[in-house]
Design a protein around this motif. Sequence first.
Motif, PDB file in Angstrom:
ATOM      1  N   MET A   1     -10.792  -3.747  -2.389  1.00 25.02           N
ATOM      2  CA  MET A   1     -11.159  -3.475  -3.756  1.00 25.02           C
ATOM      3  C   MET A   1      -9.976  -2.881  -4.537  1.00 25.02           C
ATOM      4  O   MET A   1      -9.613  -3.392  -5.560  1.00 25.02           O
ATOM      5  CB  MET A   1     -12.353  -2.534  -3.774  1.00 25.02           C
ATOM      6  N   LEU A   2      -9.371  -1.806  -4.031  1.00 24.37           N
ATOM      7  CA  LEU A   2      -8.170  -1.279  -4.677  1.00 24.37           C
ATOM      8  C   LEU A   2      -6.992  -2.168  -4.297  1.00 24.37           C
ATOM      9  O   LEU A   2      -6.968  -2.731  -3.209  1.00 24.37           O
ATOM     10  CB  LEU A   2      -7.924   0.171  -4.237  1.00 24.37           C
ATOM     11  N   PRO A   3      -5.997  -2.292  -5.190  1.00 23.89           N
ATOM     12  CA  PRO A   3      -4.850  -3.165  -4.893  1.00 23.89           C
ATOM     13  C   PRO A   3      -4.012  -2.623  -3.737  1.00 23.89           C
ATOM     14  O   PRO A   3      -4.086  -1.443  -3.396  1.00 23.89           O
ATOM     15  CB  PRO A   3      -4.059  -3.164  -6.204  1.00 23.89           C
ATOM     16  N   GLN A   4      -3.205  -3.488  -3.168  1.00 28.86           N
ATOM     17  CA  GLN A   4      -2.357  -3.084  -2.041  1.00 28.86           C
ATOM     18  C   GLN A   4      -1.236  -2.134  -2.464  1.00 28.86           C
ATOM     19  O   GLN A   4      -0.802  -1.302  -1.690  1.00 28.86           O
ATOM     20  CB  GLN A   4      -1.770  -4.313  -1.348  1.00 28.86           C
ATOM     21  N   LYS A   5      -0.750  -2.272  -3.689  1.00 26.34           N
ATOM     22  CA  LYS A   5       0.291  -1.392  -4.227  1.00 26.34           C
ATOM     23  C   LYS A   5      -0.300  -0.650  -5.418  1.00 26.34           C
ATOM     24  O   LYS A   5      -0.909  -1.259  -6.296  1.00 26.34           O
ATOM     25  CB  LYS A   5       1.513  -2.192  -4.694  1.00 26.34           C
ATOM     26  N   MET A   6      -0.114   0.670  -5.439  1.00 24.58           N
ATOM     27  CA  MET A   6      -0.693   1.471  -6.519  1.00 24.58           C
ATOM     28  C   MET A   6       0.322   2.501  -7.007  1.00 24.58           C
ATOM     29  O   MET A   6       1.178   2.946  -6.250  1.00 24.58           O
ATOM     30  CB  MET A   6      -1.960   2.187  -6.035  1.00 24.58           C
ATOM     31  N   LYS A   7       0.194   2.873  -8.275  1.00 22.67           N
ATOM     32  CA  LYS A   7       1.032   3.892  -8.902  1.00 22.67           C
ATOM     33  C   LYS A   7       0.127   4.939  -9.535  1.00 22.67           C
ATOM     34  O   LYS A   7      -1.068   4.717  -9.725  1.00 22.67           O
ATOM     35  CB  LYS A   7       1.906   3.278 -10.001  1.00 22.67           C
ATOM     36  N   ILE A   8       0.731   6.076  -9.886  1.00 25.44           N
ATOM     37  CA  ILE A   8       0.011   7.118 -10.603  1.00 25.44           C
ATOM     38  C   ILE A   8       0.742   7.395 -11.916  1.00 25.44           C
ATOM     39  O   ILE A   8       1.845   6.903 -12.143  1.00 25.44           O
ATOM     40  CB  ILE A   8      -0.124   8.409  -9.760  1.00 25.44           C
ATOM     41  N   SER A   9       0.145   8.204 -12.763  1.00 30.07           N
ATOM     42  CA  SER A   9       0.741   8.523 -14.062  1.00 30.07           C
ATOM     43  C   SER A   9       1.878   9.532 -13.908  1.00 30.07           C
ATOM     44  O   SER A   9       1.977  10.239 -12.897  1.00 30.07           O
ATOM     45  CB  SER A   9      -0.325   9.095 -14.999  1.00 30.07           C
ATOM     46  N   ASP A  10       2.709   9.610 -14.931  1.00 31.97           N
ATOM     47  CA  ASP A  10       3.777  10.611 -14.958  1.00 31.97           C
ATOM     48  C   ASP A  10       3.190  12.017 -14.855  1.00 31.97           C
ATOM     49  O   ASP A  10       3.729  12.871 -14.158  1.00 31.97           O
ATOM     50  CB  ASP A  10       4.585  10.511 -16.261  1.00 31.97           C
ATOM     51  N   ARG A  11       2.108  12.247 -15.580  1.00 32.91           N
ATOM     52  CA  ARG A  11       1.476  13.569 -15.602  1.00 32.91           C
ATOM     53  C   ARG A  11       1.009  13.977 -14.202  1.00 32.91           C
ATOM     54  O   ARG A  11       1.272  15.085 -13.745  1.00 32.91           O
ATOM     55  CB  ARG A  11       0.297  13.542 -16.578  1.00 32.91           C
ATOM     56  N   ALA A  12       0.342  13.061 -13.516  1.00 34.27           N
ATOM     57  CA  ALA A  12      -0.134  13.356 -12.168  1.00 34.27           C
ATOM     58  C   ALA A  12       1.045  13.557 -11.219  1.00 34.27           C
ATOM     59  O   ALA A  12       1.026  14.471 -10.393  1.00 34.27           O
ATOM     60  CB  ALA A  12      -1.037  12.239 -11.661  1.00 34.27           C
ATOM     61  N   PHE A  13       2.067  12.728 -11.340  1.00 32.99           N
ATOM     62  CA  PHE A  13       3.228  12.850 -10.460  1.00 32.99           C
ATOM     63  C   PHE A  13       3.895  14.215 -10.634  1.00 32.99           C
ATOM     64  O   PHE A  13       4.232  14.881  -9.655  1.00 32.99           O
ATOM     65  CB  PHE A  13       4.232  11.726 -10.740  1.00 32.99           C
ATOM     66  N   THR A  14       4.048  14.645 -11.876  1.00 32.54           N
ATOM     67  CA  THR A  14       4.655  15.956 -12.150  1.00 32.54           C
ATOM     68  C   THR A  14       3.821  17.078 -11.532  1.00 32.54           C
ATOM     69  O   THR A  14       4.357  17.988 -10.899  1.00 32.54           O
ATOM     70  CB  THR A  14       4.805  16.165 -13.666  1.00 32.54           C
ATOM     71  N   SER A  15       2.520  17.004 -11.696  1.00 29.72           N
ATOM     72  CA  SER A  15       1.633  18.020 -11.120  1.00 29.72           C
ATOM     73  C   SER A  15       1.702  18.023  -9.597  1.00 29.72           C
ATOM     74  O   SER A  15       1.744  19.085  -8.968  1.00 29.72           O
ATOM     75  CB  SER A  15       0.190  17.772 -11.549  1.00 29.72           C
ATOM     76  N   LEU A  16       1.713  16.843  -9.011  1.00 31.79           N
ATOM     77  CA  LEU A  16       1.740  16.755  -7.548  1.00 31.79           C
ATOM     78  C   LEU A  16       3.095  17.174  -6.982  1.00 31.79           C
ATOM     79  O   LEU A  16       3.158  17.716  -5.877  1.00 31.79           O
ATOM     80  CB  LEU A  16       1.343  15.356  -7.094  1.00 31.79           C
ATOM     81  N   ARG A  17       4.166  16.974  -7.726  1.00 29.44           N
ATOM     82  CA  ARG A  17       5.478  17.470  -7.297  1.00 29.44           C
ATOM     83  C   ARG A  17       5.490  18.997  -7.348  1.00 29.44           C
ATOM     84  O   ARG A  17       6.068  19.644  -6.484  1.00 29.44           O
ATOM     85  CB  ARG A  17       6.596  16.903  -8.177  1.00 29.44           C
ATOM     86  N   ARG A  18       4.857  19.564  -8.368  1.00 32.00           N
ATOM     87  CA  ARG A  18       4.762  21.020  -8.460  1.00 32.00           C
ATOM     88  C   ARG A  18       3.977  21.557  -7.263  1.00 32.00           C
ATOM     89  O   ARG A  18       4.368  22.544  -6.642  1.00 32.00           O
ATOM     90  CB  ARG A  18       4.098  21.414  -9.777  1.00 32.00           C
ATOM     91  N   LEU A  19       2.877  20.880  -6.935  1.00 37.05           N
ATOM     92  CA  LEU A  19       2.096  21.271  -5.766  1.00 37.05           C
ATOM     93  C   LEU A  19       2.955  21.170  -4.500  1.00 37.05           C
ATOM     94  O   LEU A  19       2.920  22.058  -3.654  1.00 37.05           O
ATOM     95  CB  LEU A  19       0.853  20.388  -5.634  1.00 37.05           C
ATOM     96  N   GLN A  20       3.742  20.108  -4.384  1.00 35.38           N
ATOM     97  CA  GLN A  20       4.608  19.940  -3.217  1.00 35.38           C
ATOM     98  C   GLN A  20       5.617  21.079  -3.126  1.00 35.38           C
ATOM     99  O   GLN A  20       5.866  21.612  -2.041  1.00 35.38           O
ATOM    100  CB  GLN A  20       5.328  18.597  -3.278  1.00 35.38           C
ATOM    101  N   ASN A  21       6.189  21.465  -4.247  1.00 37.03           N
ATOM    102  CA  ASN A  21       7.153  22.564  -4.244  1.00 37.03           C
ATOM    103  C   ASN A  21       6.494  23.880  -3.825  1.00 37.03           C
ATOM    104  O   ASN A  21       7.124  24.695  -3.158  1.00 37.03           O
ATOM    105  CB  ASN A  21       7.796  22.722  -5.612  1.00 37.03           C
ATOM    106  N   ASN A  22       5.242  24.078  -4.212  1.00 34.75           N
ATOM    107  CA  ASN A  22       4.528  25.316  -3.883  1.00 34.75           C
ATOM    108  C   ASN A  22       4.038  25.352  -2.441  1.00 34.75           C
ATOM    109  O   ASN A  22       4.012  26.408  -1.818  1.00 34.75           O
ATOM    110  CB  ASN A  22       3.318  25.511  -4.802  1.00 34.75           C
ATOM    111  N   THR A  23       3.596  24.205  -1.924  1.00 36.26           N
ATOM    112  CA  THR A  23       2.888  24.186  -0.644  1.00 36.26           C
ATOM    113  C   THR A  23       3.566  23.384   0.453  1.00 36.26           C
ATOM    114  O   THR A  23       3.231  23.547   1.621  1.00 36.26           O
ATOM    115  CB  THR A  23       1.472  23.604  -0.811  1.00 36.26           C
ATOM    116  N   GLY A  24       4.445  22.463   0.078  1.00 39.21           N
ATOM    117  CA  GLY A  24       5.058  21.574   1.065  1.00 39.21           C
ATOM    118  C   GLY A  24       4.248  20.303   1.303  1.00 39.21           C
ATOM    119  O   GLY A  24       4.686  19.422   2.036  1.00 39.21           O
ATOM    120  N   LEU A  25       3.075  20.183   0.677  1.00 38.03           N
ATOM    121  CA  LEU A  25       2.262  18.962   0.828  1.00 38.03           C
ATOM    122  C   LEU A  25       2.909  17.824   0.058  1.00 38.03           C
ATOM    123  O   LEU A  25       3.281  17.978  -1.106  1.00 38.03           O
ATOM    124  CB  LEU A  25       0.846  19.183   0.294  1.00 38.03           C
TER     125      LEU A  25
END
Length: 112
Positions: A1-25
């Motif tokens: 159902m979902l495509p084989q290749k997927m992207k996210i928005s700039d906003r989500a990517f920025t937030s998730l990078r911030r989370l990665q910097n804080n937690t290592g996830l």
Amino acid sequence: MLPQKMKISDRAFTSLRRLQNNTGLTVNIGARLAFFSSIERGHTWKGEEIELKQRELDKYTWLGDHVNLVEMLLKQKYPNLDEKNYYKAWASHIDDGSMEIENKQNLIDILK
């Protein structure tokens, strides 16, 4: 159902990078947590357009062992969407959830 290749928005990517910097996830693990957080809080995608430009990864990298669960939850929440719109709904949940978890300092904070 979902495509084989997927992207996210700039906003989500920025937030998730911030989370990665804080937690290592990593961004893909953060996206999984963001999706489930958004679903749990009751967010609903209302058909708005989302510009998906960041971090193209295959579906299995984004969703891990949860591919079937994520697709089932999307089908249950949005029973009448086509495949393209399921992808947008998924991305909307990533946007919503990433805003909620971006400033968490550790996994315990995310789980609260």
